[in-house]
Design an enzyme around this catalytic site. Structure first.
Site, PDB file in Angstrom:
ATOM      1  N   SER A  85       0.848  -1.200   0.000  1.00 55.67           N
ATOM      2  CA  SER A  85       0.000   0.000   0.000  1.00 55.67           C
ATOM      3  C   SER A  85       0.877   1.242   0.000  1.00 55.67           C
ATOM      4  CB  SER A  85      -0.900   0.013   1.241  1.00 55.67           C
ATOM      5  OG  SER A  85      -1.550   1.262   1.389  1.00 55.67           O
ATOM      6  N   TYR A 114      -2.605  -1.318   9.961  1.00 58.02           N
ATOM      7  CA  TYR A 114      -2.676  -1.806   8.573  1.00 58.02           C
ATOM      8  C   TYR A 114      -1.361  -1.531   7.840  1.00 58.02           C
ATOM      9  CZ  TYR A 114      -4.078  -1.892   3.644  1.00 58.02           C
ATOM     10  OH  TYR A 114      -4.131  -2.144   2.294  1.00 58.02           O
TER      11      TYR A 114
END
Length: 263
Positions: free
Chosen positions: A155, A168
């Site tokens: 990400s 995350y």
């Protein structure tokens, strides 16, 4: 049938990619892009069986073969049974014992301030995004051809920091380090390992916040050099490209596809 992809492995048949979480979003886009580039597809899903089989039908309409298998990437104890199921699917559908490419894409999101993140939330993220990727890849290595590819999805949040994504993003940072180690250790088998790091994408990920929250969408667009939020088809073709012979020398790299977020 001649395809655009050729490998050292064993036969002249089309290569096969396994994409986790291939029933929707980025995984679906990657599965269709791979099929369009001449790659057959095994895709996994956790709950969306109808959506997964619809993707299979789309792939078959493109002239490629595809199979959808159920898998919870957060349940390490199930990986042995999944590997056996995959081996059976490879034999039944392709009359082969091995596949060529692995795309670790499946995921789930949690948006919670660091101070409020619970151990249960942390563990769920770790199981899906790190522990699951680690041990699923390990379990599937005996079924992978030499000369193949592994592509792990990270990400943009592993590069820039936005409040609420500490847990995350930490998992994605771990995946980026793991990918370099895999590249080193699997190099003798000719297996290249890379990372794709999408920026914010309009999908149902994280309850569709980027897609459905107009204020958030506009903010991200304002912070992106290309002036908009990404869509799944900004990522899927990149995944397929990194499985092509023309990118065979790309290894141990992080490729961010964010349109230029937070430059």
């Amino acid at each position: 049938m001649t395809t655009s992809v050729t490998l050292t492995p064993s036969s002249s048949s089309s290569p096969i990619v396994l994409i986790t979480g291939g029933s929707r979003g980025l995984g679906r886009s990657a599965a269709l892009a791979a099929a369009k580039s001449g790659i057959d597809v095994v895709l996994t899903y956790r709950q969306q069986a109808a959506e997964a089989h619809a993707v299979v039908a789309e792939i078959e309409s493109l002239g490629r073969r595809a199979v959808a298998l159920a898998l919870d990437v957060g349940d390490v104890a199930s990986f042995g049974a999944f590997a056996a199921q995959l081996a059976q699917a490879l034999q039944t559908t392709w009359q082969r014992e091995r596949f060529d490419f692995l795309v670790n894409n499946a995921g789930m999101g949690v948006h919670t301030p660091f101070a409020e993140t619970t151990e249960a939330q942390f563990d769920a993220l770790a199981n899906v995004h790190f522990k699951g990727v680690f041990f699923l890849t390990q379990k599937l290595l005996p079924l992978m051809n030499d000369g193949g590819r592994i592509l792990n999805v990270s990400s943009g949040l592993a590069r820039f920091a936005l409040p609420g994504y500490a847990a995350y993003a930490a998992m994605k940072g771990a995946i980026e380090v793991l990918s370099r180690y895999l590249a080193k250790e699997l190099g003798p088998r000719g297996i290249a390992v890379n990372v794709v790091a999408p920026g914010a994408i309009e999908t149902d990920f994280g309850d569709g916040a980027v897609r459905d929250n107009a204020q958030l969408n506009a903010f991200i667009a304002s912070q992106t050099a290309l002036g908009r939020v990404g869509v799944p088809d900004d990522i899927g073709p990149l995944v397929a490209a990194l499985l092509q012979p023309s990118t065979r020398w790309v290894n141990a790299q992080r490729v961010e596809a964010s349109g230029g977020m937070f430059l």
